[in-house]
Design a protein around this motif. Structure first.
Motif, mmCIF file in Angstrom:
data_model
loop_
_atom_site.group_PDB
_atom_site.id
_atom_site.type_symbol
_atom_site.label_atom_id
_atom_site.label_comp_id
_atom_site.label_asym_id
_atom_site.label_seq_id
_atom_site.Cartn_x
_atom_site.Cartn_y
_atom_site.Cartn_z
ATOM 1 N N GLN A 139 0.739 -1.192 -0.036
ATOM 2 C CA GLN A 139 0.054 -0.019 0.003
ATOM 3 C C GLN A 139 0.857 1.321 0.037
ATOM 4 O OE1 GLN A 139 -2.993 0.544 3.188
ATOM 5 N NE2 GLN A 139 -4.147 1.287 1.647
ATOM 6 N N PRO A 140 1.878 1.608 0.861
ATOM 7 C CA PRO A 140 2.578 2.637 0.817
ATOM 8 C C PRO A 140 3.658 2.883 -0.446
ATOM 9 C CG PRO A 140 3.494 1.212 2.260
ATOM 10 C CD PRO A 140 2.034 0.462 1.996
ATOM 11 N N LEU A 141 3.719 1.655 -1.272
ATOM 12 C CA LEU A 141 4.518 1.826 -2.438
ATOM 13 C C LEU A 141 3.635 2.081 -3.479
ATOM 14 C CD1 LEU A 141 6.742 -1.487 -1.876
ATOM 15 C CD2 LEU A 141 7.639 0.968 -1.873
ATOM 16 N N GLY A 142 2.301 2.259 -3.184
ATOM 17 C CA GLY A 142 1.331 2.486 -4.557
ATOM 18 C C GLY A 142 0.976 1.370 -5.246
ATOM 19 N N GLN A 143 1.354 0.263 -4.916
ATOM 20 C CA GLN A 143 1.254 -1.029 -5.605
ATOM 21 C C GLN A 143 -0.103 -1.811 -5.301
ATOM 22 O OE1 GLN A 143 4.439 -3.727 -4.642
ATOM 23 N NE2 GLN A 143 5.972 -2.589 -5.897
ATOM 24 N N LEU A 144 -1.266 -0.836 -5.578
ATOM 25 C CA LEU A 144 -2.527 -1.013 -5.290
ATOM 26 C C LEU A 144 -3.193 -2.448 -5.627
ATOM 27 C CD1 LEU A 144 -4.306 2.221 -5.617
ATOM 28 C CD2 LEU A 144 -3.105 1.290 -3.676
ATOM 29 N N ALA A 145 -2.607 -3.174 -6.933
ATOM 30 C CA ALA A 145 -3.220 -4.373 -7.332
ATOM 31 C C ALA A 145 -2.645 -5.270 -6.369
ATOM 32 C CB ALA A 145 -2.548 -4.447 -8.682
ATOM 33 N N TYR A 146 -1.489 -5.219 -5.984
ATOM 34 C CA TYR A 146 -0.801 -6.320 -5.117
ATOM 35 C C TYR A 146 -1.480 -6.046 -3.698
ATOM 36 C CZ TYR A 146 2.800 -7.359 -8.452
ATOM 37 O OH TYR A 146 3.372 -7.785 -9.477
ATOM 38 N N ALA A 147 -1.773 -4.964 -3.123
ATOM 39 C CA ALA A 147 -2.422 -4.600 -1.880
ATOM 40 C C ALA A 147 -3.855 -5.396 -1.902
ATOM 41 C CB ALA A 147 -2.534 -3.132 -1.763
ATOM 42 N N SER A 148 -4.639 -5.204 -3.144
ATOM 43 C CA SER A 148 -6.026 -5.725 -3.020
ATOM 44 C C SER A 148 -5.654 -7.281 -3.105
ATOM 45 C CB SER A 148 -6.533 -5.245 -4.453
ATOM 46 O OG SER A 148 -6.693 -3.907 -4.300
ATOM 47 N N ASP A 149 -4.769 -7.842 -3.904
ATOM 48 C CA ASP A 149 -4.879 -9.335 -4.214
ATOM 49 C C ASP A 149 -4.452 -9.777 -2.904
ATOM 50 O OD1 ASP A 149 -4.710 -11.800 -5.692
ATOM 51 O OD2 ASP A 149 -2.360 -11.454 -5.899
ATOM 52 N N ALA A 150 -3.377 -9.293 -1.970
ATOM 53 C CA ALA A 150 -3.076 -9.830 -0.578
ATOM 54 C C ALA A 150 -4.281 -9.854 0.372
ATOM 55 C CB ALA A 150 -1.975 -9.053 0.002
ATOM 56 N N LEU A 151 -5.205 -8.740 0.288
ATOM 57 C CA LEU A 151 -6.400 -8.695 1.054
ATOM 58 C C LEU A 151 -7.356 -9.562 0.643
ATOM 59 C CD1 LEU A 151 -6.902 -4.997 1.451
ATOM 60 C CD2 LEU A 151 -6.149 -6.338 3.227
ATOM 61 N N LYS A 152 -7.548 -9.949 -0.883
ATOM 62 C CA LYS A 152 -8.422 -10.989 -1.154
ATOM 63 C C LYS A 152 -8.025 -12.216 -0.777
ATOM 64 C CE LYS A 152 -9.635 -8.864 -5.692
ATOM 65 N NZ LYS A 152 -9.347 -8.750 -7.041
ATOM 66 N N LYS A 153 -6.804 -12.647 -0.821
ATOM 67 C CA LYS A 153 -6.362 -13.758 -0.265
ATOM 68 C C LYS A 153 -6.425 -14.271 1.235
ATOM 69 C CE LYS A 153 -3.127 -14.693 -4.278
ATOM 70 N NZ LYS A 153 -3.629 -16.024 -4.673
ATOM 71 N N LEU A 154 -6.159 -13.103 1.724
ATOM 72 C CA LEU A 154 -6.516 -13.077 3.345
ATOM 73 C C LEU A 154 -7.884 -13.182 3.658
ATOM 74 C CD1 LEU A 154 -4.738 -12.574 5.849
ATOM 75 C CD2 LEU A 154 -5.145 -10.245 5.650
ATOM 76 N N GLY A 155 -8.903 -12.590 2.988
ATOM 77 C CA GLY A 155 -10.130 -12.809 3.104
ATOM 78 C C GLY A 155 -10.917 -14.005 2.919
#
Length: 410
Positions: free
Chosen positions: A310-326
């Motif tokens: 998220q702080p790196l602005g890598q929103l696609a990876y941030a979203s992907d990590a959250l999806k997998k966590l969910g």
């Protein structure tokens, strides 16, 4: 020119059966089986393109004239194959291969590999076998000076062996190709040629990998990794760690893949530029933890991936990590934690202007609220999802139905 008929191979077996039947049922002497078809790669009759045969050395102008004529034969064979005349095309190619011998081993091997690849694609196993046998015969002749412990008399031997390796791959004989590369590797080590050693090990590793032969591929890249470390070769250390992680993933050895990924992460974290690679690698590491049933570790690295991305602005990876966590939380019935994650996810998707992503996150929130027996909160999430769905005219009916089901159940 006599047409070579591949049907002779199966004809031999039939002739043998007929002959045996006659000898049992009649007093006639058994018939002799047909002769084995001649090798189509042997020059047994004079050819107009090579009047002096293979024994007369050619001058350079003669070699160039022959080379052009053989290239023209190759063009003719390709045209026949495209026209559907498979037998006719290989009759021409066999003539080309017979005459290529006059130009030396290197050009012959390259032509054998080229035609062998076409034969393999056409499922012409007898043709492939004849070509493979000729390649083996050339290999024996090229190796002979070394076996006799004499000085190598072939100036182009260093080119012939790599060409043999490629040709064996073209006829789909990886074992024979590996023999060639292993001999080349042994010779490179004898002369202490470290560049050739690394190159050949990479070739061997890729060959194993292309045939899904994972254990020797792993062993080869482990060797490359040790060489890179012994030479403090940082780029190749990273390359080989990444390759080993990938191979273990392909071999369904998730726990081992994690080990190499962790080593990569530790290297990347020391370099600000390479730190950009860490979130994606953390996500892959989390996937491997899930596959190896190390769920606590998977949860930890998915959280790390989100916090780093998220702080790196890598929103696609941030979203992907959250999806997998969910998904991980929901599969373990940790609904409160899953709800929190999908709320975060909806916010990240809004930051990324991913309308579809926002809509999917709201859908997940609604489903989780239903599992929690919280219909009012579920209806609220589905209503928000409906508003987003109307913006893009997608899944409007779905969200409407979800709201109606909740209202009907009151």
């Amino acid at each position: 020119m006599t047409r070579f008929d591949w049907r002779g191979f199966s004809g031999m077996a039939i002739a043998g059966v007929v002959s045996l039947t006659l000898s049992v049922n009649a007093a006639e002497p058994p018939k002799q089986p047909d002769k084995f078809p001649p090798n189509p790669l042997e020059l047994t009759a004079p050819d107009p393109l090579l009047p002096g045969g293979l024994n007369r050395p050619l001058s350079e102008p003669e070699r160039e004239t022959l080379r052009k004529a053989l290239d023209e034969l190759n063009t003719q064979a390709i045209a026949k194959l495209r026209a559907g005349d498979v037998l006719g095309s290989f009759e021409i190619w066999n003539r080309e291969l017979r005459l290529r011998r006059a130009l030396g081993f290197l050009e012959e091997v390259q032509a054998l590999g080229r035609v062998g690849d076409i034969a393999w694609r056409q499922n012409l196993n007898p043709q492939v076998r004849v070509i493979t046998n000729r390649l083996s015969a050339i290999q024996t002749q090229v190796q002979r000076p070394l076996q006799n412990q004499q000085q190598v008399s072939l100036p182009d031997r260093a080119q012939i062996f790599p060409a043999l390796g490629i040709a064996y791959q073209q006829v789909r004989s990886p074992g024979l190709a590996l023999e060639v590369y292993q001999q080349m590797l042994s010779e490179a080590r004898t002369r202490k040629d470290s560049v050739a050693e690394v190159s050949l090990l990479n070739t061997i590793g890729q060959l194993h990998l292309s045939w899904f032969d994972y254990p020797p591929a792993i062993a080869t890249y482990e060797e490359l990794l040790q060489l890179a470390r012994s030479r403090n070769d940082a780029p190749n250390i990273v390359t080989n760690l990444a390759q080993l992680a990938y191979i273990h993933e392909q071999a369904k050895q998730s726990a081992q893949a994690v080990t190499y990924q962790q080593q990569l992460i530790e290297i990347y974290q020391k370099n600000p530029q390479q730190a950009l690679f860490v979130p994606a690698l953390k996500i892959r590491q989390g996937d491997n933890f899930v596959a190896s049933q190390q769920l606590d570790a998977a949860e930890r690295v998915y959280q790390d991936a989100f916090e780093l991305a998220q702080p790196l602005g890598q929103l696609a990876y941030a979203s992907d990590a959250l999806k997998k966590l969910g998904v991980l939380y929901r599969s373990n019935n940790r609904l409160e934690a899953a709800l929190q994650v999908y709320n975060y996810l909806a916010g990240v998707q809004q930051q990324a202007y991913d309308t579809y992503g926002v809509m999917d996150a709201l859908d997940q929130i609604g489903q989780i609220q239903l599992q929690r027996n919280a219909p009012a909160e579920a209806a609220k999430a589905f209503q928000q999802g409906l508003e987003v769905a109307k913006q893009i005219n997608y899944r409007v009916d779905y969200f409407t139905q979800q709201i109606q089901k909740i209202q009907a159940a009151k």
